[in-house]
Design an enzyme around this catalytic site. Structure first.
Site, PDB file in Angstrom:
ATOM      1  N   LYS A  49       0.810  -0.785   0.034  1.00  0.00           N
ATOM      2  CA  LYS A  49       0.737   0.234  -0.309  1.00  0.00           C
ATOM      3  C   LYS A  49       1.301   1.039  -0.246  1.00  0.00           C
ATOM      4  CE  LYS A  49      -4.088  -1.862   0.725  1.00  0.00           C
ATOM      5  NZ  LYS A  49      -5.411  -2.057  -0.643  1.00  0.00           N
TER       6      LYS A  49
ATOM      7  N   LYS B 223     -14.046  -7.409  -6.932  1.00  0.00           N
ATOM      8  CA  LYS B 223     -14.365  -7.958  -5.250  1.00  0.00           C
ATOM      9  C   LYS B 223     -15.324  -7.906  -4.927  1.00  0.00           C
ATOM     10  CE  LYS B 223     -10.952  -4.909  -3.021  1.00  0.00           C
ATOM     11  NZ  LYS B 223     -10.298  -3.041  -2.562  1.00  0.00           N
TER      12      LYS B 223
END
Length: 301
Positions: free
Chosen positions: A151, A247
Site C-alpha cells: 500500500k 471484489k
C-alpha cells in the site's frame, strides 16, 4: 420448499495490528453476517459495508432487512439484483443464497456455477503504509511470501518500495495507491517501480478522474479497482487499464462477479480477485473466482 427465515448480525473483529492505506487506518473489521435457514440447512454470507462507497453498517442492515419478506417467501438468487443495488448488502444475501442452494442440493457451488474445482492458490499478503523502516520491517516478516502487495500514498513512493524490495528480495511485488496519485506522480515513479520489479499498480488515479490514463503508456500494467464495480462499468476500462480487481462487495456478490469476470475476459483484460478486511467466511465465495485470476488478493482474514 420449507419456510425460510432470514437473520442479520454484525460482528467486530479487532485486527492484530493497524492496517493503513492512503485513505486512513483501520484497527478492526466490521462485518455483516446474513443467515438464511430452510429446513435443517443454513446458508451464510458475509460482507463489509464500505464508507468510501457511501455505505454504513446501519444503512446496509436496513437494506437487507427490507428484503426479509421476499427472501423468506423464497425469492431466487437471480432475482435479488432487482431488490438491491450492487454493494455489501446484496453480496451478503447472494453469498448466503449460494451457500443454501449448495447445501439443499448437495452440490458444491463450483459445480452449480460451472466453474473449475477450487484448488490451493497463492494470495498476496499486504504491507500497509508506514515509514520506510516500518514497511521494511513488515517486508522482512513476509520475506518468504511468494507475492506481496504494498500500500502506498503520495509520500516517498520509490524509497518505500525500495525498502520493501531489499527486505523481501525473492517476493513478487504489486503496488496499490488506492486513488492517491495524479498522472504526474504516476509517470514519475513508474519507471523506478518497474526497475524494482513491481508487476502491477492498482488504481493509481481517483476513479472518475482517470480519463487521462487513456493516453498514458507506462512500463507497469495498471489495475482498476475503485473504477470498476460491475459489468456496466467495463465500457471504458479497457482503454485505461490492463486488469480489473473484482471484489464481491463491489459487484454485490458472486452472481454479478461471474458476469464481470466473463466480461473482462471477453475484453481481453486480466483479472485480480480482491477483498475487503473481513473473515474467511467472506473469502470463501471469492475463492471461486481464483481460476480466472492473474493475482489473488484474499488475505483479509
Amino acid at each position: 420448499m420449507s419456510q425460510r427465515t432470514l437473520t442479520i448480525a454484525t460482528e467486530i473483529w479487532p485486527l492484530i495490528k493497524p492496517f493503513s492505506i492512503s485513505r486512513g487506518t483501520k484497527t478492526e473489521a466490521n462485518v455483516l453476517v446474513v443467515e438464511i435457514t430452510e429446513g435443517s440447512q443454513v446458508g451464510r454470507g458475509e460482507s463489509v459495508p464500505y464508507g468510501h462507497y457511501g455505505e454504513t453498517m446501519e444503512g446496509v442492515c436496513a437494506e437487507v432487512e427490507s428484503c426479509k419478506k421476499a427472501i423468506e417467501n423464497g425469492i431466487s438468487r437471480d432475482s435479488v439484483s432487482r431488490l438491491l443495488d450492487p454493494g455489501a448488502g446484496r453480496n451478503a444475501l447472494d453469498a448466503a443464497l449460494w451457500d443454501l442452494e449448495a447445501k439443499l442440493t448437495g452440490e458444491p457451488i463450483w459445480k452449480l456455477a460451472a466453474l473449475p474445482k477450487p484448488t490451493p492458490v497463492i494470495t498476496a499478503q499486504t504491507i500497509s503504509i508506514e515509514d520506510e523502516e516500518g514497511m521494511a520491517a513488515q517486508a522482512r516478516e513476509l520475506s518468504s511470501a511468494p507475492l506481496i502487495k504494498v500500500k502506498l500514498d503520495t509520500k516517498h513512493v520509490v524509497s518505500r518500495m525500495r525498502a520493501v524490495r531489499e527486505s523481501a528480495p525473492g517476493s513478487r511485488l504489486i503496488a496499490d495507491a488506492n486513488e492517491a496519485w495524479d498522472l504526474e506522480l504516476l509517470a514519475e515513479v513508474a519507471p523506478a517501480l518497474a526497475e524494482l520489479g513491481v508487476e502491477m499498480i492498482e488504481q493509481p488515479l481517483p476513479a472518475g478522474m482517470d480519463s487521462a490514463l487513456a493516453s498514458y503508456k507506462g512500463p507497469v500494467p495498471l489495475c482498476a479497482d475503485e473504477a470498476c464495480h460491475t459489468l456496466k462499468d467495463l465500457t471504458k476500462i479497457g482503454e485505461r487499464y490492463d486488469m480489473v480487481n473484482i471484489k464481491l462487495d463491489k459487484t454485490g456478490g458472486l452472481t454479478e462477479a461471474l458476469n464481470l469476470a466473463h466480461g473482462v475476459e471477453r475484453a481481453g483484460l486480466q483479472i485480480m480477485v480482491g477483498c475487503m478486511v473481513a473473515t474467511s467466511l467472506a473469502m470463501a465465495p471469492a475463492m471461486l473466482l481464483a481460476s480466472f485470476a492473474e493475482f489473488v488478493d484474499l488475505d483479509g482474514p
